[in-house]
Design an enzyme around this catalytic site. Structure first.
Site, PDB file in Angstrom:
ATOM      1  CD  GLU A 249      18.770 -26.650  18.250  1.00 20.12           C
ATOM      2  OE1 GLU A 249      17.956 -26.662  17.291  1.00 20.12           O
ATOM      3  OE2 GLU A 249      19.401 -27.632  18.626  1.00 20.12           O
TER       4      GLU A 249
ATOM      5  CD  GLU B  27      12.412 -30.725  12.623  1.00 19.83           C
ATOM      6  OE1 GLU B  27      11.598 -30.577  13.547  1.00 19.83           O
ATOM      7  OE2 GLU B  27      13.624 -30.469  12.739  1.00 19.83           O
TER       8      GLU B  27
ATOM      9  CB  CYS C 207      17.365 -29.727  14.857  1.00 22.43           C
ATOM     10  SG  CYS C 207      18.947 -29.572  15.663  1.00 22.43           S
TER      11      CYS C 207
ATOM     12  CE  LYS D  52      11.084 -34.043  29.755  1.00 27.43           C
ATOM     13  NZ  LYS D  52      11.242 -35.393  29.169  1.00 27.43           N
TER      14      LYS D  52
HETATM   15  P1  NDP Z   1       9.264 -32.699  21.624  1.00 31.43           P
HETATM   16  O1  NDP Z   1       9.534 -31.298  21.281  1.00 31.43           O
HETATM   17  O2  NDP Z   1       7.910 -33.084  22.086  1.00 31.43           O
HETATM   18  O3  NDP Z   1      10.281 -33.174  22.770  1.00 31.43           O
HETATM   19  C1  NDP Z   1      11.426 -32.485  23.197  1.00 31.43           C
HETATM   20  C2  NDP Z   1      11.516 -32.517  24.730  1.00 31.43           C
HETATM   21  O4  NDP Z   1      10.475 -31.743  25.307  1.00 31.43           O
HETATM   22  C3  NDP Z   1      11.361 -33.912  25.315  1.00 31.43           C
HETATM   23  O5  NDP Z   1      12.156 -34.032  26.475  1.00 31.43           O
HETATM   24  C4  NDP Z   1       9.889 -33.936  25.662  1.00 31.43           C
HETATM   25  O6  NDP Z   1       9.559 -34.910  26.603  1.00 31.43           O
HETATM   26  C5  NDP Z   1       9.696 -32.533  26.207  1.00 31.43           C
HETATM   27  N1  NDP Z   1       8.327 -32.031  26.179  1.00 31.43           N
HETATM   28  C6  NDP Z   1       7.250 -32.476  25.484  1.00 31.43           C
HETATM   29  N2  NDP Z   1       6.167 -31.707  25.718  1.00 31.43           N
HETATM   30  C7  NDP Z   1       6.564 -30.754  26.590  1.00 31.43           C
HETATM   31  C8  NDP Z   1       5.911 -29.642  27.214  1.00 31.43           C
HETATM   32  N3  NDP Z   1       4.632 -29.366  26.972  1.00 31.43           N
HETATM   33  N4  NDP Z   1       6.625 -28.851  28.030  1.00 31.43           N
HETATM   34  C9  NDP Z   1       7.921 -29.098  28.268  1.00 31.43           C
HETATM   35  N5  NDP Z   1       8.596 -30.140  27.728  1.00 31.43           N
HETATM   36  C10 NDP Z   1       7.938 -30.943  26.891  1.00 31.43           C
HETATM   37  O7  NDP Z   1       9.664 -33.624  20.446  1.00 31.43           O
HETATM   38  P2  NDP Z   1       9.109 -35.093  20.151  1.00 31.43           P
HETATM   39  O8  NDP Z   1      10.005 -36.029  20.805  1.00 31.43           O
HETATM   40  O9  NDP Z   1       7.669 -35.264  20.485  1.00 31.43           O
HETATM   41  O10 NDP Z   1       9.241 -35.150  18.588  1.00 31.43           O
HETATM   42  C11 NDP Z   1       8.212 -34.618  17.764  1.00 31.43           C
HETATM   43  C12 NDP Z   1       8.793 -33.959  16.568  1.00 31.43           C
HETATM   44  O11 NDP Z   1       9.580 -32.871  16.985  1.00 31.43           O
HETATM   45  C13 NDP Z   1       9.732 -34.804  15.737  1.00 31.43           C
HETATM   46  O12 NDP Z   1       9.072 -35.545  14.804  1.00 31.43           O
HETATM   47  C14 NDP Z   1      10.619 -33.773  15.120  1.00 31.43           C
HETATM   48  O13 NDP Z   1      10.035 -33.276  13.955  1.00 31.43           O
HETATM   49  C15 NDP Z   1      10.672 -32.687  16.142  1.00 31.43           C
HETATM   50  N6  NDP Z   1      11.895 -32.710  16.962  1.00 31.43           N
HETATM   51  C16 NDP Z   1      12.816 -31.790  16.700  1.00 31.43           C
HETATM   52  C17 NDP Z   1      13.968 -31.767  17.418  1.00 31.43           C
HETATM   53  C18 NDP Z   1      15.007 -30.763  17.137  1.00 31.43           C
HETATM   54  O14 NDP Z   1      16.083 -30.839  17.694  1.00 31.43           O
HETATM   55  N7  NDP Z   1      14.713 -29.813  16.304  1.00 31.43           N
HETATM   56  C19 NDP Z   1      14.269 -32.749  18.463  1.00 31.43           C
HETATM   57  C20 NDP Z   1      13.185 -33.667  18.702  1.00 31.43           C
HETATM   58  C21 NDP Z   1      12.068 -33.628  17.950  1.00 31.43           C
HETATM   59  P3  NDP Z   1       9.311 -36.424  26.127  1.00 31.43           P
HETATM   60  O15 NDP Z   1      10.148 -36.744  24.960  1.00 31.43           O
HETATM   61  O16 NDP Z   1       9.741 -37.185  27.293  1.00 31.43           O
HETATM   62  O17 NDP Z   1       7.862 -36.506  25.816  1.00 31.43           O
END
Ligand code: NDP
Length: 493
Positions: free
Chosen positions: A270, A401, A304, A196
Site C-alpha cells: 500500500e 506526493e 496516502c 516493524k
Molecule cells: P518509508 O517508505 O521509507 O517508510 C515506511 C516504512 O518502511 C517504515 O517503517 C520504514 O522504516 C520502513 N523502511 C524504510 N526503508 C526500508 C527498506 N529498504 N526495506 C524495508 N522497510 C523499509 O517512508 P518514509 O518514512 O521515509 O517517508 C518518505 C516519504 O514516503 C514521505 O515523504 C511520503 O511521501 C511517503 N510515505 C508514504 C506513505 C503512505 O502511506 N503512502 C507513508 C509514509 C511515507 P523507518 O521509518 O523506521 O525508516
C-alpha cells in the site's frame, strides 16, 4: 467579521478566542526505555543499540527504543514460526477469535492512554487520535475477530488456509491504526506476525505489545521489533517469511518488490498517492469546501489517500477558492494536545524539510501561493496550511506526493477533461467527486482509476470496506473480506 477586498465572505465565528484546552498527559505512562517484543516477552536487542523517539511538537525526548538488527529479526521470525507450527494454526478458529476480541476490548479500555501517546509521539491533533485513530483500531480488531471462525463462509468450498509467518512494515502517519490493519486480519486467519513500526512512531505499537501480553496471546503469535529501514529490509529478506505486508512510500515499495521477486513470498503493498478531489459546479459548495479541508489537512496531510490535487469546475472556481481561503484562516495550527487544534505537528524534521522543499518548488514553478496568517509555535515542526493556484498539470507539486498540508488547485471545464487530468498520475489510490447528480457520480467512479472513490465526502474509513491502490499506489487490499484474502491460500485451488 471584516470583509476582504469587499468580496462576499463565508461567515465563521473566528472572533471567538479559544481558551487552551489541553488534554491531560496523566493517562500516558511512557517508560524511559522500550525493548523488543519477541516470543511474548520484552527482550534486550542483540544489537545493544537504542534510538530516541521525540515529540515532534516540542522536540523533547519521550523515550528510547531498541534497535533490532538482523540477529533480532531472526529471533523474532523464529518465534513467529514456532508459534505458528505448534500453537496458532492448530488452535480452533473460535478460540483464536476470542483472543482477538479480548485485544479489541483492552484497546477500548486503554483508548485514552493510546490516544495521548499517539499524539505525543506522532504530532497529530488529540481530537483525531481520540475520535478517529483509536476507535478504528478497536473496530478493526472487533471486525476481524468476528471473521476468525467464519472463513468457510467468507470463502465457501475453498478451504482457506493461513500462509504462515507475515512480515509487516508500517509507516508513521497512522501508527497504531496501521498496526491494527496489518495484525488483525493476519492473526484472525491463523498466521503469526513480525511487525516493524516506523522509527519515529514506535510507542503505540509497543503499548499494543503490552496489551497483547496482558491478553495472554500465545507467545510468538505477534512479535514487534523496532528499528529503522535496515530492520525493515532484514525482515523483508528473511527466508522464514511467507508474506510481506507493507505500507509506505512507493520508493521503498519498489525496493521490497525487487527484493522478494523469485522468492515465492506473497506481498501486499500500500504505497503513495496523489488523489484528485473534483468539485463540479452543481456541488453543494459549502460542504465541498469542508471536504477539501478534510481531504488535504486531516493529519497534517500525512495521508496516502489525501486529496492533494483539487480540480474545480471553471464556473465555480473563484467562489470555491475564495471560500477555501476564508475557511483556511479559521484553522488552528499548534499544540497537538490542545483539543481545539485542527493541524498539529509535522511528524519529523526530515518530513518538514520535505514539505518546505515542495513549497519552494511550487513557488518556483509559478504557482500562486496562499498560506494562512496564523502564528505557529517557534519550537517543534509546524507548517501553515498552504494552497497553490495557477498550477500546471505537469508541475511537480501536482504530480509528486508531498505528504504534508499543501494543496495544488486547477480548474477544468468538462467531465472528459477532468477525468483525463485526474487519471494523469502514476498513482491510483483514491479520489473524491462532489456533485448533486447521482449519474455523474456513477460515471466518474467508473472512469477514475483509483482504488477508492468517495462521493460528496472524503477520507471515510471502515473496517468492512476494502482499501488499496492501482499503478504505483501498490496492489492488494486491506479491510473487509478482501483484507482476509491477502492472508490465506486456498487448499482447493
Ligand atoms: P518509508 O517508505 O521509507 O517508510 C515506511 C516504512 O518502511 C517504515 O517503517 C520504514 O522504516 C520502513 N523502511 C524504510 N526503508 C526500508 C527498506 N529498504 N526495506 C524495508 N522497510 C523499509 O517512508 P518514509 O518514512 O521515509 O517517508 C518518505 C516519504 O514516503 C514521505 O515523504 C511520503 O511521501 C511517503 N510515505 C508514504 C506513505 C503512505 O502511506 N503512502 C507513508 C509514509 C511515507 P523507518 O521509518 O523506521 O525508516
Amino acid at each position: 467579521m471584516a470583509t476582504r477586498n469587499n468580496t462576499l465572505k463565508l461567515k465563521f465565528d473566528t472572533a471567538r478566542n479559544y481558551a487552551p484546552a489541553p488534554e491531560s498527559k496523566s493517562s500516558a505512562i511512557i517508560a524511559e526505555r522500550y525493548e523488543l517484543f519477541i516470543d511474548g516477552k520484552f527482550v534486550k536487542p542483540e544489537s545493544k543499540k537504542y534510538f530516541d523517539t521525540i515529540n515532534p511538537a516540542t522536540e523533547g525526548k519521550l523515550s528510547e527504543i531498541a534497535e533490532a538488527n538482523a540477529a533480532d529479526v531472526d529471533k523474532a521470525v523464529k518465534a513467529a514460526r514456532s508459534a505458528y507450527d505448534t500453537t496458532w494454526k492448530k488452535m480452533p478458529a473460535k478460540e483464536r477469535g476470542k483472543y482477538i476480541y479480548r485485544i479489541a476490548r483492552m484497546i477500548q479500555e486503554r483508548a485514552r492512554e493510546l490516544a495521548v501517546i499517539e499524539t505525543l509521539d506522532g504530532g497529530k491533533p488529540i481530537r483525531e487520535s481520540r475520535d478517529f485513530d483509536i476507535p478504528i483500531v478497536a473496530n478493526h480488531f472487533f471486525y476481524y475477530a468476528g471473521w476468525a471462525d467464519k472463513l468457510e463462509y467468507a470463502f465457501p468450498n475453498r478451504n482457506a488456509q493461513p500462509l504462515g509467518v507475515a512480515g509487516q512494515i508500517i509507516p508513521w502517519n497512522f501508527p497504531l491504526m496501521m498496526a491494527a490493519w496489518k495484525i488483525a486480519p493476519a492473526i484472525a486467519t491463523g498466521n503469526t506476525v513480525v511487525l516493524k513500526p516506523a522509527e519515529t512512531t514506535s510507542l503505540t505499537a509497543l503499548k499494543l505489545a503490552e496489551i497483547i501480553q496482558e491478553a495472554d496471546l500465545p507467545p510468538g503469535v505477534v512479535n514487534i521489533i523496532t528499528g529503522a529501514g535496515d530492520t525493515g529490509a532484514a525482515l523483508v529478506n528473511h527466508p522464514g517469511i511467507n508474506k510481506i505486508a507493507f505500507t509506505g512510500s512507493t520508493e521503498v515499495g519498489k525496493k521490497i518488490q525487487h527484493a522478494i521477486s523469485g522468492t515465492g513470498k506473497k506481498a501486499t503493498l500500500e504505497l503513495g498517492g496523489k488523489a484528485a478531489n473534483i468539485i463540479f459546479d452543481d456541488a453543494p459548495i459549502d460542504q465541498a469546501v469542508e471536504g477539501i479541508i478534510n481531504g488535504i489537512f486531516f493529519n497534517q496531510g500525512h495521508v496516502c489517500c489525501a486529496g492533494s490535487r483539487l480540480y474545480v469546475q471553471e464556473s465555480v472556481f473563484n467562489e470555491v477558492v475564495r471560500k477555501l481561503k476564508d475557511r483556511l484562516e479559521t484553522l488552528i495550527v499548534g499544540d497537538p494536545m490542545d483539543k481545539n487544534t485542527d493541524i498539529g505537528a509535522i511528524n519529523s524534521k526530515q518530513q518538514l524539510d520535505q514539505v518546505n522543499k515542495y513549497i519552494k518548488i511550487g513557488q518556483k514553478e509559478g504557482g500562486e501561493m496562499f498560506q494562512t496568517s496564523c502564528s505557529i509555535p517557534s519550537t517543534g515542526f509546524f507548517c501553515r496550511p498552504t494552497i497553490f493556484t495557477n498550477v500546471a498539470q505537469s508541475s511537480r507539486i501536482s504530480q509528486e506526493e508531498i505528504f504534508g498540508p499543501v494543496l495544488a488547485i486547477q480548474s477544468f471545464r468538462t467531465d472528459e477533461e477532468v477525468i483525463e487530468k485526474a487519471n494523469n498520475t502514476p498513482y491510483g489510490l483514491s479520489a473524491g467527486v462532489w456533485t448533486d447528480k447521482g449519474s455523474k457520480i456513477f460515471n466518474m467512479t467508473q472512469q477514475l482509476r483509483a482504488g477508492v472513490v468517495w462521493a460528496n465526502t472524503f477520507n471515510q474509513f471502515d473496517p468492512t470496506s476494502p482499501f488499496g491502490g492501482y499503478k504505483e499506489s501498490g496492489y492488494g487490499r486491506e479491510g473487509g473480506l478482501h483484507g482476509l484474502m491477502s492472508y490465506v491460500k486456498f487448499a482447493n485451488a
